[in-house]
Design a protein around this motif. Structure first.
Motif, PDB file in Angstrom:
ATOM      1  N   CYS A 308       0.786  -1.231   0.000  1.00 15.20           N
ATOM      2  CA  CYS A 308       0.000   0.000   0.000  1.00 15.20           C
ATOM      3  C   CYS A 308       0.822   1.289   0.000  1.00 15.20           C
ATOM      4  CB  CYS A 308      -0.983  -0.016   1.173  1.00 15.20           C
ATOM      5  SG  CYS A 308      -2.244  -1.296   0.991  1.00 15.20           S
ATOM      6  N   ARG A 309       2.134   1.178   0.050  1.00 18.66           N
ATOM      7  CA  ARG A 309       2.975   2.349  -0.211  1.00 18.66           C
ATOM      8  C   ARG A 309       3.660   2.247  -1.576  1.00 18.66           C
ATOM      9  NH1 ARG A 309       3.900   5.536   4.704  1.00 18.66           N
ATOM     10  NH2 ARG A 309       3.144   4.355   6.489  1.00 18.66           N
ATOM     11  N   SER A 310       3.227   1.296  -2.376  1.00 20.11           N
ATOM     12  CA  SER A 310       3.781   1.147  -3.719  1.00 20.11           C
ATOM     13  C   SER A 310       3.235   2.229  -4.641  1.00 20.11           C
ATOM     14  CB  SER A 310       3.436  -0.237  -4.288  1.00 20.11           C
ATOM     15  OG  SER A 310       2.035  -0.350  -4.484  1.00 20.11           O
ATOM     16  N   ASP A 311       3.968   2.515  -5.708  1.00 18.35           N
ATOM     17  CA  ASP A 311       3.481   3.457  -6.735  1.00 18.35           C
ATOM     18  C   ASP A 311       2.105   3.036  -7.224  1.00 18.35           C
ATOM     19  OD1 ASP A 311       5.871   4.800  -6.559  1.00 18.35           O
ATOM     20  OD2 ASP A 311       6.722   3.946  -8.374  1.00 18.35           O
ATOM     21  N   ALA A 312       1.963   1.736  -7.444  1.00 16.58           N
ATOM     22  CA  ALA A 312       0.730   1.220  -8.039  1.00 16.58           C
ATOM     23  C   ALA A 312      -0.476   1.499  -7.152  1.00 16.58           C
ATOM     24  CB  ALA A 312       0.866  -0.283  -8.281  1.00 16.58           C
ATOM     25  N   PHE A 313      -0.348   1.209  -5.849  1.00 21.90           N
ATOM     26  CA  PHE A 313      -1.499   1.414  -4.967  1.00 21.90           C
ATOM     27  C   PHE A 313      -1.800   2.890  -4.789  1.00 21.90           C
ATOM     28  CE2 PHE A 313      -3.514   2.014  -0.816  1.00 21.90           C
ATOM     29  CZ  PHE A 313      -4.646   1.237  -0.999  1.00 21.90           C
TER      30      PHE A 313
END
Length: 500
Positions: A308-313
């Motif tokens: 949830c800290r990924s670019d995607a999320f």
């Protein structure tokens, strides 16, 4: 009289024990969320009574003979029942080491200490907590000494074993030494890199609590949290409680910074999904419990930090954030929000710490609780030792004890030996997320669409559904190809926080 089928009798007894423990879990959750302060003494009595009942069930006089007879016939059991019998023996060793009066006294003391801690933390008044925390420490030492004798370990390892079966300080020392060999240098490089970039724009608040709650519920529903078998509430310290069929997660809100609560909710959702995914056929038996807190913390940190800290999320969540708070503008652009969510800087509060500095918070607590338990550090000197450790590890000193040694509930609540599992969990989370990505090369693409089914399905098969069938290292080796180590965590930090 012992039944003819000793294993079947054990299953019956442990199913009844599970019911008592599940009732205690709900009472504990209520104590931290909804119970009026004036009911604290009554609740302490209820929990102590249930604790003594549970203790009596597992340490019944005929239990050693029953376990021995079942173990003698274990060759006729299937692998899950063999594993269940092993876990029954482990729990019996832990519980039978303690006299009933110590179980009751420790339960009463921790219940009382938690209530005192709430006010002491609010008032930044460590001296107010000192008497009750001292009582808890004395009782924890007594329990640790009794369990150490039964397990043939050190006092600290006996307490650690309650939270991480088979966990030993010697192994933690090696892993923490590896982390300390690269974390300070990596932290310096990350901060230097971030300083070379324009600072991210602050998100303009305030952020009403009701809008924060709705946003959190929307996102965790998408991730897979089932509100027909769970709740989201507020507590002084975020936690996950309840049972596998009735998961209770909590957070705390700050109208000036919605990310604190949101990331707390996502973190606790990882815990909740693990509980909900435990093997349904074994829910009332020891083998159906979560393996230990290292894997439990891996699930919360994997969800919060890895996914949830990924670019995607962030790309998926940013429009929902703008809608929730009626905001727009450059600060609310995906890239800016992601930079805010991946800022690295030493801070006072563990639960708000970034991935790079978080292990340093845990190393401090690990060092201090070992010294306190060994009697090398008088409890009254904890605030000073805490501040000195913060200066040593993070280069900052808390201005008061609320931002220092009073911030965590674990020691007042009796959780001595728990803290290392947070960093063990971070290491495991990195290994597991990397392995899930290898199994599903389009994993981040799916997360970017709000589709967590591939990730959750992989975790259900490789972690959640295993329960306590195998050890932490066995589960990790089968899922990732290696036992617990630091390599995947280091690679993750370098990939996310340093330019290629």
């Amino acid at each position: 009289m012992i039944a003819n089928d000793p294993y079947a009798e054990l299953e019956r007894r442990f199913a009844r024990l599970s019911a008592v423990q599940r009732a205690s879990a709900i009472l504990n959750w209520d104590r931290s969320t909804m119970m009026p302060d004036g009911a604290s003494d009554d609740r302490a009595d209820q929990l102590a009574t249930l604790g003594v009942i549970a203790h009596g069930m597992i340490s019944a006089p005929d239990m050693p003979e029953l376990l021995g007879r079942a173990e003698a016939r274990a060759s006729g059991l299937d692998p899950w029942r063999v594993a269940n019998l092993r876990e029954m023996r482990r729990l019996w060793v832990h519980e039978s080491a303690l006299p009933a009066d110590l179980v009751e006294a420790r339960t009463r003391a921790t219940a009382a200490c938690e209530m005192v801690w709430r006010e002491a933390r609010k008032n930044a008044d460590f001296k107010a907590l000192l008497p009750t925390l001292g009582e808890v420490l004395t009782l924890v030492r007594r329990a640790g000494e009794a369990k150490a004798a039964a397990l043939g370990t050190t006092l600290y390892d006996a307490l650690l074993d309650e939270f991480e079966p088979g966990g030993r300080a010697a192994r933690i020392d090696v892993l923490f030494a590896e982390l300390k060999s690269f974390l300070p240098g990596l932290l310096g490089r990350v901060i230097e890199h971030q300083r070379s970039q324009p600072p991210p724009l602050a998100l303009d608040g305030p952020f009403p609590v009701e809008q924060q709650r709705k946003l959190g519920e929307e996102l965790i529903r998408l991730i897979g949290f089932d509100f027909s078998h769970g709740r989201l509430d507020v507590s002084a310290h975020p936690f996950t409680g309840g049972t596998a069929d009735d998961v209770r997660i909590t957070t705390r809100y700050d109208e000036a910074d919605f990310a604190r609560a949101l990331m707390g909710v996502l973190h606790e959702t990882g815990h909740g999904l693990y509980e909900a995914g435990l093997p349904r056929d074994w829910r009332r038996q020891p083998v159906g419990n979560a393996r230990g807190m290292a894997l439990h913390e891996s699930q919360s940190l994997l969800m919060e930090m890895q996914a949830c800290r990924s670019d995607a999320f962030v790309a998926f969540a940013a429009p929902r954030m703008r809608t929730a708070f009626g905001k727009d503008g450059p600060a609310w652009a995906v890239d800016n929000i992601h930079r805010l969510y991946t800022q690295v800087a030493p801070g006072f509060i563990r639960v708000d710490a970034d991935e790079v500095t978080y292990p340093l918070h845990i190393m401090l607590r690990y060092r201090l609780e070992r010294a306190l338990l060994a009697g090398d550090l008088p409890l009254g000197e904890l605030p000073g030792a805490w501040n000195e450790g913060m200066r040593d590890l993070l280069g900052i000193v808390p201005p008061d004890d609320a931002l220092g040694c009073l911030q965590d509930i674990h020691w007042p609540d009796g959780g001595w030996g728990y803290f290392p599992t947070y960093t063990l969990g971070a290491l495991a989370a990195a290994q597991l997320f990397a392995a899930a990505g290898r199994a599903h090369p389009d994993l981040l693409h799916a997360i970017g669409k709000g589709d967590f089914a591939p990730l959750l399905g992989w975790l259900r098969a490789n972690v959640h559904g295993k329960g306590s069938f195998a050890s932490t290292d066995q589960i990790l080796t089968e899922a990732t190809g290696a036992p617990l180590g630091t390599a995947a965590f280091k690679a993750h930090l370098e990939s996310r926080y340093l330019p290629a």
